[in-house]
Design a protein around this motif. Structure first.
Motif, mmCIF file in Angstrom:
data_model
loop_
_atom_site.group_PDB
_atom_site.id
_atom_site.type_symbol
_atom_site.label_atom_id
_atom_site.label_comp_id
_atom_site.label_asym_id
_atom_site.label_seq_id
_atom_site.Cartn_x
_atom_site.Cartn_y
_atom_site.Cartn_z
ATOM 1 N N ASP A 107 0.827 -1.213 0.000
ATOM 2 C CA ASP A 107 0.000 0.000 0.000
ATOM 3 C C ASP A 107 0.864 1.266 0.000
ATOM 4 N N ILE A 108 1.965 1.208 -0.735
ATOM 5 C CA ILE A 108 2.834 2.371 -0.889
ATOM 6 C C ILE A 108 2.399 3.133 -2.140
ATOM 7 N N PRO A 109 2.151 4.432 -2.043
ATOM 8 C CA PRO A 109 1.766 5.198 -3.233
ATOM 9 C C PRO A 109 2.801 5.026 -4.348
ATOM 10 N N LEU A 110 2.344 4.667 -5.540
ATOM 11 C CA LEU A 110 3.225 4.360 -6.660
ATOM 12 C C LEU A 110 2.627 4.937 -7.931
ATOM 13 N N VAL A 111 3.470 5.607 -8.706
ATOM 14 C CA VAL A 111 3.110 6.037 -10.060
ATOM 15 C C VAL A 111 4.202 5.530 -10.992
#
Length: 287
Positions: A107-111
């Motif tokens: 659940d780590i923000p990733l783009v």
């Protein structure tokens, strides 16, 4: 904590600063004549953009291997920082699927860019191909050569064939130069060979679309005069094709806008999948 020699220990001034990791496929940043200026500009642009937002940036190069575990690809130190919350978001460039899935499970923000993830930014290469071919066809081109770094069965060839078909034209296989061209590994050297190959054609093209700026840069000094009309993919602000603005139709992609969109998407609420597709800008010859 930070230590000042002879003074003492203090709370670091950036203790509450968010940290973003730019994790990039090392092959995109290779040195030498083959390196595209697009990739070399990403790091300083990301640094400037994130600092303006008050964030810190850590940069990690990885060598993707789908048979390896995420820990083997990313390294134990970066994995520990991600698990323990010291990294608050990831901008991924060319990440393998195993790493993307691992980050999403944490659940780590990733783009992502140049790879698939639930939230990603992409370049509209199909629109770029169509822009280049339309600009050439508007100048009367009927036999358009295609120079690309993609293999013969790659998507660029399909995009070019579709764009030509829309103008009532065909893609002649004899006019296609791709990554499989034999000879040197260097793209500029392959470009010089591609330019020489035009002289051997019984029915030469009357225009050229190139989707690889390093390939074209190597070819330009060797193209016969007067040069045929050329449309090329290019990177906004990069010096690779400087000096040829009066001759080239440039389909420009902007690395600065790419970073802006990636950071904006990283900081936006995560409510489902999101894909931002960036269109290029058509730059006509200045003469």
């Amino acid at each position: 904590l930070v230590r000042r020699h002879g003074v003492g220990l203090f709370v670091a001034p950036d203790v509450h600063q968010e940290q973003v990791a730019l994790v990039c496929d090392a092959r995109f940043l290779e040195r030498g004549d083959d390196a595209s200026p697009f990739w070399s500009r990403l790091l300083p642009l990301a640094w400037t953009r994130l600092r303006a937002d008050g964030c810190g940036l850590v940069h990690h190069l990885v060598v993707p291997d789908e048979s390896a575990t995420p820990e083997e690809v990313l390294g134990s130190r970066l994995c520990a920082d991600l698990r323990q919350g010291r990294i608050h978001g990831v901008l991924g460039v060319g990440l393998p699927a195993c790493v993307v899935l691992w980050l999403e499970r944490l659940d780590i923000p990733l783009v992502a860019f140049a790879g698939y993830a639930a939230r990603r930014v992409a370049l509209d290469r199909a629109l770029g191909v169509r822009m280049g071919i339309d600009a050439l066809a508007d100048r009367g081109a009927r036999r358009v050569a295609l120079w690309s770094a993609d293999p013969p069965d790659g998507e660029i060839h399909a995009m070019a064939a579709d764009a030509l078909r829309a103008r009532g034209l065909d893609l002649d296989p004899a006019l296609v130069v791709d990554a499989a061209i034999p000879g040197p590994d260097s793209a500029p050297a392959r470009g010089a060979m591609a330019a020489e190959s035009l002289r051997a054609l019984a029915a030469p093209p009357d225009a050229l679309l190139c989707t690889e700026d390093t390939l074209l840069r190597g070819a330009l000094p060797f193209l016969p005069e007067p040069r045929l009309p050329i449309a090329t993919f290019a990177n906004a602000g990069a010096p690779l094709l400087f000096g040829y603005e009066r001759e080239l139709i440039r389909v420009e992609f902007d690395p600065a806008r790419l970073i802006d969109e990636m950071v904006a998407l990283l900081r936006s609420p995560r409510d489902g999948d999101a894909c931002v597709v960036l269109p290029p800008v058509l730059r006509l010859p200045s003469a």
